[in-house]
Design a protein around this motif. Structure first.
Motif: not given
Length: 127
Positions: A101, A103, A106, A116, A118, A121-122, A127
């Motif tokens: 999750t 990446s 990221d 971002t 994402e 969220q992480l 996420r």
């Protein structure tokens, strides 16, 4: 209008802080894409390695004081307490790396100080 300006300024400070903390804590070390994938694969297959990396990262992060001016915002951002912050941050990043999750893109975005949805969220554990 004022709340959007405040939120934007807060997010900018968080982006800078999170990228800096991630790099300083040793949670990420600047690997190439191939090295990143090898690390991810190794973490997937070894709970002991995930635990060791998380513990080392949290220890290093705990030794880096968060500026008082943004301490409350950072703790609120991560939905945790100040005492648990190092472990929470590192566990989410290491687990994200291990389960894919977080990446490579990221990671590169964080390294460059870009936040971002994402990544948010992480880091917030959603996420």
């Amino acid at each position: 209008m004022h709340s959007f300006i405040f939120l934007g300024a807060m997010m900018k400070r968080l982006v800078i802080l999170m990228a800096g903390l991630a790099l300083v804590a040793g949670c990420t070390t600047g690997p190439s894409k191939q090295e990143y994938e090898v690390i991810s694969t190794a973490l997937q297959g070894s709970k002991a390695l995930r635990n060791e990396l998380t513990t080392d990262c949290a220890r290093k992060l705990a030794n880096k004081p968060i500026p008082a001016s943004i301490r409350k915002e950072v703790v609120a951002f991560f939905n945790t307490t100040e005492a648990n912050l190092p472990g929470v941050v590192c566990r989410r990043m290491v687990n994200g790396l291990a389960n894919g999750t977080l990446s490579y893109q990221d990671y590169k975005d964080m390294e460059r100080g870009r936040m971002t949805p994402e990544i948010v969220q992480l880091l917030q554990g959603t996420r």
